[in-house]
Design a protein around this motif. Structure first.
Motif, short mmCIF file in Angstrom:
data_model
loop_
_atom_site.label_atom_id
_atom_site.label_comp_id
_atom_site.label_asym_id
_atom_site.label_seq_id
_atom_site.Cartn_x
_atom_site.Cartn_y
_atom_site.Cartn_z
N VAL A 1 5.50 30.81 53.63
CA VAL A 1 6.67 30.15 53.04
C VAL A 1 7.78 30.14 54.08
O VAL A 1 7.91 31.06 54.90
CB VAL A 1 7.15 30.87 51.76
CG1 VAL A 1 6.09 30.81 50.68
CG2 VAL A 1 7.54 32.31 52.03
N ASN B 1 4.01 22.60 52.01
CA ASN B 1 2.88 21.80 51.54
C ASN B 1 1.78 21.77 52.60
O ASN B 1 1.93 22.29 53.72
CB ASN B 1 3.33 20.39 51.15
CG ASN B 1 4.00 19.65 52.31
OD1 ASN B 1 3.57 19.76 53.47
ND2 ASN B 1 5.04 18.89 52.00
N LYS C 1 7.24 21.94 39.72
CA LYS C 1 6.90 23.33 39.99
C LYS C 1 7.94 23.96 40.89
O LYS C 1 8.49 23.30 41.78
CB LYS C 1 5.52 23.40 40.65
CG LYS C 1 5.02 24.83 40.86
CD LYS C 1 3.64 24.83 41.49
CE LYS C 1 3.15 26.25 41.72
NZ LYS C 1 1.82 26.30 42.37
N ASN C 2 8.20 25.24 40.65
CA ASN C 2 9.19 25.95 41.46
C ASN C 2 8.73 26.04 42.91
O ASN C 2 7.67 26.59 43.20
CB ASN C 2 9.40 27.36 40.89
CG ASN C 2 10.44 28.14 41.66
OD1 ASN C 2 11.40 27.57 42.15
ND2 ASN C 2 10.25 29.44 41.77
N GLU C 3 9.51 25.49 43.82
CA GLU C 3 9.17 25.50 45.24
C GLU C 3 10.18 26.28 46.07
O GLU C 3 9.94 26.54 47.25
CB GLU C 3 9.09 24.05 45.78
CG GLU C 3 8.10 23.16 45.06
CD GLU C 3 6.65 23.46 45.40
OE1 GLU C 3 6.42 24.30 46.29
OE2 GLU C 3 5.76 22.88 44.76
N LYS D 1 11.23 28.56 50.81
CA LYS D 1 10.69 27.31 50.29
C LYS D 1 9.19 27.26 50.54
O LYS D 1 8.70 27.66 51.60
CB LYS D 1 11.36 26.11 50.99
CG LYS D 1 10.84 24.74 50.54
CD LYS D 1 11.56 23.62 51.26
CE LYS D 1 11.00 23.40 52.65
NZ LYS D 1 9.66 22.75 52.62
N ASN D 2 8.45 26.78 49.54
CA ASN D 2 7.01 26.61 49.70
C ASN D 2 6.72 25.54 50.76
O ASN D 2 7.49 24.59 50.92
CB ASN D 2 6.35 26.21 48.39
CG ASN D 2 6.25 27.36 47.41
OD1 ASN D 2 6.36 28.52 47.79
ND2 ASN D 2 6.05 27.03 46.14
N SER E 1 3.02 31.44 48.33
CA SER E 1 4.11 30.78 47.61
C SER E 1 5.27 31.74 47.44
O SER E 1 5.14 32.96 47.61
CB SER E 1 3.63 30.29 46.24
OG SER E 1 3.42 31.39 45.38
#
Length: 468
Positions: free
Chosen positions: A403, A390, A373-375, A387-388, A434
């Protein structure tokens, strides 16, 4: 006996004299003309067999036109604006200075199912309050906006109808340069217009375009109003969504561009199934090769995608790809440019597996890569790479959403001492979960809209920045 011999000799002599006189005085001499034929060398051999010109002369566009005319619609979007005049309100009372304006835009759309799903460009319906669709038979429907993908400039509409004429998707990846295509749409509000041309190029990257970097280029005439219309092959299959023209005047000057159908189809399927677009990444950074880059890198290859970095934890890293590898094929598609690579990846979803053919030290190798998945996303309009985060990272920062800023190219933000590690938590009071959220907000931003971005600095303090 002697008398007989004498008679024979006189007869022979007389015949000879007669023949000689004929040859000399009566028969015209035979003229012999000698011609020399030069033999061409092998390298210049020519085939004089009859050329087959029927492919050009007998190309029939009527079947494709008949299949598509009734499936391409006119799209009208209406946007209402309320403007307040504070001076009028001051002198004449509240509400007296408020005026409501409507702005109308038009374009085209393509019916892709009998029950009323219609695909068009995002820019055709952007910021629309009402959307109206007119079929080729003049029937008018109110349309519902199902979803949009500003990055690929695709939107999906739905009208309450059934048994509509529709166009089936073709395979844009198998299109060949030089192949005949038709552009069907409503330029200048002229309904049901068909123009013919060929595929001039594939994988075009237009500077300044909002994200699309793998256009089909065609010389079929496309003008304002064609946006969102169909690009079809001679079998009447949808191979592209007409999107842009490159012109100083805003009108057609010889070539135009379309989003490939494989990308459009994937976007539509995602919007139907998930409500948003599932974006996958290969997990590598780098750029396309050319002679100058190859010379600087001291390598022989001038085509392909050069890997300068492999993203940690990505499918590419897990599959064994390394820095300095050169990607030359994805599945069976040749990768010569960056647009080839991104165009292919945009037809895929997270967790899809693809075969990556690459060169390492001049030797060809193959790896099976699972897309992730695009992060990470680069937002060029505000000069940030994001960047995402977690769940573990969010918990450590004691926040529920946001983000992270991983790189800054915006000089003003640098002057305000914004650093890597800052976390964007909200834009215009909309919570950010995101990088896709930020992409969507910026892509749908109105021209006069101000962006109020909230960030947490490295000390956990909230800072606000305004982008005009």
């Amino acid at each position: 006996m002697k008398k007989i011999i004498s008679i024979v000799l006189f007869a022979a002599l007389g015949g000879a004299l007669t023949l000689g006189a004929y040859k000399l005085f009566i028969e015209k001499p035979q003229i012999v003309i000698e011609k020399t034929i030069e033999t061409k060398p092998d390298s210049m051999q020519t085939d004089y067999r009859e050329l087959n010109t029927s492919a050009v002369e007998n190309t029939d566009f009527t079947v494709a036109a008949e299949k598509t005319l009734n499936a391409v619609v006119h799209v009208k979007n209406t946007m209402y604006k309320t403007v307040r005049d504070p001076f009028a309100e001051f002198f004449y009372g509240e509400g007296s200075g408020t005026k409501k304006y409507s702005q109308i835009g038009t374009g085209s759309g393509v019916v892709i199912s009998a029950d009323g799903y219609i695909i068009t460009n995002n820019h055709v319906i952007k910021n629309a309050t009402d959307i109206e669709v007119t079929l080729n038979n003049k029937k008018v429907y109110k349309a519902e906006l199902i979803g949009t993908d500003p990055i690929n400039d695709i939107a999906l509409l739905k009208v309450n109808a059934k048994d509509l004429h529709y166009i089936v998707f073709g395979d844009s990846q198998n299109l060949k340069v030089g192949e005949w295509v038709l552009a069907v749409g409503n330029p200048y509000n002229l309904t049901s217009t068909v123009t013919a041309g060929i595929i001039s190029a594939k994988g075009r990257d237009l500077d300044g375009n909002s994200g699309v970097d793998s256009f089909l280029q065609t010389d079929a005439a496309v003008n304002p109003g064609n946006s969102g219309g169909a690009l079809v092959n001679t079998r009447g299959q949808l191979v592209g969504i007409n999107t842009a023209i490159s012109s100083m005047t805003g009108s057609f000057v010889g070539y135009s561009f379309a989003v490939p159908s494989n990308i459009a189809k994937k976007v539509v399927e995602d919007l139907m199934e998930y409500g948003n677009v599932q974006k996958a990444v290969l997990g590598v950074r780098g750029g396309e090769l050319n002679s100058k880059v190859a010379e600087n890198l001291n390598i022989e290859n001038t085509e392909g995608f050069y890997i300068s970095e492999v993203i940690e934890g990505s499918g590419s890293q897990k599959a064994g790809l390394r820095k300095d590898d050169i990607i030359i094929k994805l599945d069976e598609l040749k990768i010569a440019t960056y647009a080839d690579l991104t165009g292919f990846i945009r037809t895929k979803r997270p967790n899809d597996k693809i075969k990556v053919t690459f060169l390492r030290n001049g030797k060809e190798k193959v790896a099976l890569v699972t897309l992730i998945k695009n992060e990470i996303s680069i937002i060029s309009s505000i000069g940030l790479e994001l960047k995402n985060l977690n769940a573990k990272e969010l918990k450590k920062l004691k926040i529920s959403n946001g983000v992270e800023i991983t790189a800054i190219s915006n000089a003003e933000l640098q002057a305000y001492n914004v650093k890597k590690g800052y976390v964007i938590t909200a834009i215009n009071d909309i919570k950010i979960y995101s990088v896709d959220d930020i992409n969507d907000i910026i892509s749908n931003k109105k021209s006069d809209e101000v962006l109020r971005i909230e960030m947490l600095n490295l000390n956990g303090e909230l800072e606000r920045y305004i982008f005009r």
